[in-house]
Design an enzyme around this catalytic site. Structure first.
Site, PDB file in Angstrom:
ATOM      1  N   LYS A  88       0.947  -1.171   0.098  1.00 10.54           N
ATOM      2  CA  LYS A  88       0.217   0.018  -0.315  1.00 10.54           C
ATOM      3  C   LYS A  88       0.899   1.225  -0.033  1.00 10.54           C
ATOM      4  O   LYS A  88       0.339   2.302  -0.452  1.00 10.54           O
ATOM      5  CB  LYS A  88      -0.973   0.129   1.241  1.00 10.54           C
ATOM      6  CG  LYS A  88      -2.132  -1.078   0.877  1.00 10.54           C
ATOM      7  CD  LYS A  88      -3.420  -0.466   1.562  1.00 10.54           C
ATOM      8  CE  LYS A  88      -4.673  -1.557   1.266  1.00 10.54           C
ATOM      9  NZ  LYS A  88      -5.817  -1.202   2.284  1.00 10.54           N
ATOM     10  N   LYS A 133      -3.625 -10.251  -6.783  1.00 10.09           N
ATOM     11  CA  LYS A 133      -4.875 -10.500  -6.071  1.00 10.09           C
ATOM     12  C   LYS A 133      -5.859  -9.775  -6.860  1.00 10.09           C
ATOM     13  O   LYS A 133      -5.948  -8.575  -7.154  1.00 10.09           O
ATOM     14  CB  LYS A 133      -4.731 -10.488  -4.403  1.00 10.09           C
ATOM     15  CG  LYS A 133      -5.773 -10.093  -3.786  1.00 10.09           C
ATOM     16  CD  LYS A 133      -5.220  -9.796  -2.458  1.00 10.09           C
ATOM     17  CE  LYS A 133      -5.646  -8.226  -2.228  1.00 10.09           C
ATOM     18  NZ  LYS A 133      -5.771  -7.753  -1.056  1.00 10.09           N
ATOM     19  N   LYS A 138     -10.794  -4.625  -4.827  1.00  8.98           N
ATOM     20  CA  LYS A 138     -11.866  -3.829  -5.247  1.00  8.98           C
ATOM     21  C   LYS A 138     -11.412  -2.529  -5.385  1.00  8.98           C
ATOM     22  O   LYS A 138     -11.978  -1.604  -5.699  1.00  8.98           O
ATOM     23  CB  LYS A 138     -12.756  -3.815  -3.829  1.00  8.98           C
ATOM     24  CG  LYS A 138     -12.473  -3.650  -2.355  1.00  8.98           C
ATOM     25  CD  LYS A 138     -13.495  -3.519  -1.502  1.00  8.98           C
ATOM     26  CE  LYS A 138     -13.443  -4.230  -0.055  1.00  8.98           C
ATOM     27  NZ  LYS A 138     -12.134  -4.184   0.833  1.00  8.98           N
TER      28      LYS A 138
HETATM   29  P1  TYM Z   1     -10.549  -6.534   3.006  1.00  9.83           P
HETATM   30  O1  TYM Z   1     -11.807  -5.531   3.374  1.00  9.83           O
HETATM   31  O2  TYM Z   1      -9.568  -6.061   2.281  1.00  9.83           O
HETATM   32  O3  TYM Z   1     -11.251  -7.775   2.471  1.00  9.83           O
HETATM   33  C1  TYM Z   1     -12.327  -8.438   3.395  1.00  9.83           C
HETATM   34  C2  TYM Z   1     -11.992 -10.026   3.149  1.00  9.83           C
HETATM   35  O4  TYM Z   1     -11.867 -10.601   1.959  1.00  9.83           O
HETATM   36  C3  TYM Z   1     -10.861 -11.338   1.979  1.00  9.83           C
HETATM   37  N1  TYM Z   1     -10.256 -11.099   0.285  1.00  9.83           N
HETATM   38  C4  TYM Z   1     -10.030 -11.982  -0.581  1.00  9.83           C
HETATM   39  N2  TYM Z   1     -10.117 -13.367  -0.345  1.00  9.83           N
HETATM   40  C5  TYM Z   1      -9.889 -14.074  -1.520  1.00  9.83           C
HETATM   41  N3  TYM Z   1      -9.485 -13.618  -2.813  1.00  9.83           N
HETATM   42  C6  TYM Z   1      -9.272 -12.071  -2.823  1.00  9.83           C
HETATM   43  N4  TYM Z   1      -8.760 -11.733  -3.996  1.00  9.83           N
HETATM   44  C7  TYM Z   1      -9.614 -11.454  -1.669  1.00  9.83           C
HETATM   45  N5  TYM Z   1      -9.315  -9.897  -1.598  1.00  9.83           N
HETATM   46  C8  TYM Z   1      -9.891  -9.877  -0.219  1.00  9.83           C
HETATM   47  C9  TYM Z   1     -10.006 -10.726   2.851  1.00  9.83           C
HETATM   48  O5  TYM Z   1      -8.716 -11.683   3.362  1.00  9.83           O
HETATM   49  C10 TYM Z   1     -10.659 -10.367   3.958  1.00  9.83           C
HETATM   50  O6  TYM Z   1     -11.077 -11.513   4.478  1.00  9.83           O
HETATM   51  N6  TYM Z   1      -7.761  -5.810   7.266  1.00  9.83           N
HETATM   52  C11 TYM Z   1      -8.978  -6.497   6.860  1.00  9.83           C
HETATM   53  C12 TYM Z   1     -10.446  -6.239   7.450  1.00  9.83           C
HETATM   54  C13 TYM Z   1     -10.402  -6.305   8.856  1.00  9.83           C
HETATM   55  C14 TYM Z   1     -10.598  -7.562   9.570  1.00  9.83           C
HETATM   56  C15 TYM Z   1     -10.605  -7.139  11.018  1.00  9.83           C
HETATM   57  C16 TYM Z   1     -10.633  -8.731   9.129  1.00  9.83           C
HETATM   58  C17 TYM Z   1     -10.128  -5.283   9.903  1.00  9.83           C
HETATM   59  N7  TYM Z   1     -10.514  -5.923  11.020  1.00  9.83           N
HETATM   60  C18 TYM Z   1     -10.872  -8.275  11.890  1.00  9.83           C
HETATM   61  C19 TYM Z   1     -10.982  -9.906   9.996  1.00  9.83           C
HETATM   62  C20 TYM Z   1     -10.824  -9.569  11.516  1.00  9.83           C
HETATM   63  C21 TYM Z   1      -9.177  -6.092   5.303  1.00  9.83           C
HETATM   64  O7  TYM Z   1      -8.681  -5.083   4.710  1.00  9.83           O
HETATM   65  O8  TYM Z   1      -9.883  -6.876   4.577  1.00  9.83           O
END
Ligand code: TYM
Length: 330
Positions: A113, A195, A198
């Protein structure tokens, strides 16, 4: 015996992709009866990258509506906004003081990032995993369903919990990651070595959960394939085809071997249409429910209000214990 507790969160930083769905969200309702579940719209996290305030508010409602459209029941499961429970930011401050610069510098997401947003490498971006640790530890979470890309963040949360427990005695449950066998790492459709995200600037790289059927199938038709003509799972030699097989397997809830067998002898073109159709079929009922739920903002506000109270009550028990242990007057 009381049920084990699950916590997970998704950032309302963009429209959700099928990566978010297959890697995380699809699991959430499946676990709703077996576990006590808490799912958060992690809006505090989004500020690490500049957000338009009006759009952020809309996307937060949209994500809440999607949670419900995917089958999460706000009566059974706690669905809330991170900024509604002050304990997240407060515990994050305390945990910052038990986390080392060296550990945070090793986080691959921080490195990625900061490259992407070189003009805004803020302190929040650096300490982001500590806020995520606070999210999880505040609720004495046993299990955290996440995609592969969040594994490193979960590990640091575990390290922080273990470190704190050693210093002050048992305070936090040390959480386990729950990473699905299928779909934990969905790759970009045009650049299958990275990957699906979004926040990608090329819209052909991702498929959104709220995308129209025709657009979904078109994106799959255009997806990059590899040389050769065999539909075979081989991520090194055939990253494009392998990604499509993973998407198909996760969408249909079958194994990669089963998916591969289904398309033995198929042409790439037919295979891609079949994957696109399966994804569109999976999303159609979710999209219909999503539109209905999102139309009723006052209902969404009531859900947020009631669930924030429920979450705060749980969070306060842990946060009070932490305050007492570190020496604050409670
Ligand atoms: P975020 O918002 O980027 O993504 C949400 C969830 O989607 C999964 N994910 C994917 N899985 C498979 N293939 C992909 N291309 C892909 N892109 C995203 C992510 O692994 C995630 O599970 N830091 C986290 C949010 C967060 C969180 C937490 C998660 C904040 N606090 C506490 C669990 C527990 C994040 O940015 O996810």
């Amino acid at each position: 015996m009381s049920k084990k507790r699950i916590f997970s969160g998704i950032q309302p930083s963009g429209n959700l992709t099928i990566g978010n769905y297959l890697g995380a969200l699809k699991r959430f309702p499946e676990l709703q009866d077996e576990y006590e579940c808490i799912y958060c719209v992690v809006d505090l996290h989004t500020l690490t990258v500049r957000q338009d305030p009006v759009a952020l508010r809309e996307r937060s409602y949209a994500l809440l509506a999607l949670y419900m459209a995917c089958g999460l029941d706000p009566e059974k499961t706690t669905l809330f906004l991170q900024s509604h429970v002050s304990g997240h930011a407060e515990l994050a401050w305390i945990l910052n003081c038990y986390t080392y610069m060296g550990e945070l510098s090793r986080m691959t997401q921080f490195k990625d990032k900061s490259q992407k947003h070189a003009d805004n490498i803020n302190a929040g971006l650096f300490t982001y995993p500590v806020l995520m640790a606070a999210d999880i530890l505040l609720y004495q979470t046993d299990v955290v369903p996440i995609g592969q890309d969040q594994k490193q963040h979960l590990e640091i949360a575990r390290d922080i919990a273990i470190r704190f427990n050693k210093l002050y005695g048992d305070t936090f449950v040390v959480p386990e990651a729950y990473i699905a066998k299928q779909g934990a790492k969905i790759m970009s459709l045009q650049e299958p070595d990275k990957k699906m995200s979004k926040s990608d600037t090329n819209v052909n790289n991702f498929v959104l959960l709220i995308e129209e059927r025709d657009a979904i199938i078109k994106k799959f038709k255009r997806a990059v394939t590899d040389s050769g003509s065999e539909v075979r799972f081989d991520p090194d030699e055939k990253p494009g085809i392998s990604n499509l097989l993973s998407i198909y397997a996760a969408t249909r809830g079958i194994t990669i071997d089963e998916a591969q067998a289904e398309f033995a002898g198929s042409r790439y073109g037919d295979f891609k249409i079949a994957v696109g159709t399966a994804v569109a079929d999976m999303l159609a009922p979710i999209q219909a429910r999503y539109k209905e739920i999102l139309a009723d903002k006052s209902y969404l506000d009531r859900v947020l209000h009631a669930n924030a109270e429920r979450a705060s009550a749980i969070a306060e028990v842990t946060y009070r214990d932490v305050r007492r242990k570190v020496g604050f007057i409670v």
